[in-house]
Scaffold this active site. Sequence first.
Site, PDB file in Angstrom:
ATOM      1  N   ILE A 291       0.647  -1.233  -0.173  1.00 38.05           N
ATOM      2  CA  ILE A 291       0.386   0.028  -0.367  1.00 38.05           C
ATOM      3  C   ILE A 291       1.024   1.507   0.393  1.00 38.05           C
ATOM      4  O   ILE A 291       1.860   1.414   1.106  1.00 38.05           O
ATOM      5  CB  ILE A 291      -0.837  -0.403   1.010  1.00 38.05           C
ATOM      6  CG1 ILE A 291      -2.208   1.033   0.771  1.00 38.05           C
ATOM      7  CG2 ILE A 291      -0.333  -0.330   2.528  1.00 38.05           C
ATOM      8  CD1 ILE A 291      -2.917   0.960   2.126  1.00 38.05           C
ATOM      9  N   SER A 292       0.735   1.866  -0.648  1.00 40.48           N
ATOM     10  CA  SER A 292       1.957   3.405  -1.270  1.00 40.48           C
ATOM     11  C   SER A 292       1.524   3.554   0.403  1.00 40.48           C
ATOM     12  O   SER A 292       0.568   4.195   1.233  1.00 40.48           O
ATOM     13  CB  SER A 292       0.551   4.044  -2.311  1.00 40.48           C
ATOM     14  OG  SER A 292       1.349   3.628  -3.770  1.00 40.48           O
ATOM     15  N   GLN A 293       3.329   5.342   0.247  1.00 42.66           N
ATOM     16  CA  GLN A 293       3.843   5.721   1.218  1.00 42.66           C
ATOM     17  C   GLN A 293       1.991   6.311   1.193  1.00 42.66           C
ATOM     18  O   GLN A 293       1.680   7.505   0.437  1.00 42.66           O
ATOM     19  CB  GLN A 293       5.100   6.409   1.422  1.00 42.66           C
ATOM     20  CG  GLN A 293       4.860   7.904   1.667  1.00 42.66           C
ATOM     21  CD  GLN A 293       6.485   7.739   2.137  1.00 42.66           C
ATOM     22  OE1 GLN A 293       7.001   7.728   0.805  1.00 42.66           O
ATOM     23  NE2 GLN A 293       6.638   8.459   2.291  1.00 42.66           N
TER      24      GLN A 293
END
Length: 213
Positions: A63-65
């Site tokens: 899950i992206s930053q």
Amino acid sequence: MIDTERHKGKRRLLLDSLREKGIWCERTLEAMMKVPRHVFLDSSLEDLAYSDQALPIAAGQTISQPFTVAFQTMHLDIQAGDKVLEIGTGSGYQAAVLFHMGAKVFTIERQLELFNFSKLILTKLGIRYTGKYGDGNEGMPAYAPFDKIIVTAGASRIPPQLLHQLKPGGRLIIPIGEGVQKMTLIYKKSDKIYTAKALGDFRFVPLLEDKTV
């Protein structure tokens, strides 16, 4: 799905930190405030859900930053009612943010495990979207053209089908390169004229070209 005042307090602190890092679009931050990031993660990672870092999800993906989510969303300049195509649904978190920006969300995921997971979570959250299991490089021609396109995986090049499916006047944001990618904002002036602007270095998982899980 449980979203307590404690969770909301942690979100507020996260968003304050994003402002300090240069995220200036309050509409983007307001949308992120509405999305409980912890529900997109394994319960063992709940304490890290509102830290500004990428975290593991299923199928060897991340899950992206939050900074990256905010950065890409901000530079798309999404307006209410925009048709937005997302390449790489992943956990579904970015799609939820786009929805709360007022976008009509279309999203593609090539990993079946993640396609099914995101569908479950987004449905429980009441997020309305159109999802597809398939190769993101091909886009969604049946629903084109799109006002905005966001690619959430590192690409070696700009997929030509995505450029074709972008409306004149539309924007496409995509990380290009191997290892460290250049976040690139494409503006489509007409069917034959594009401009590109590099927005800095980021790291993403690679954009792949088939549906193998």
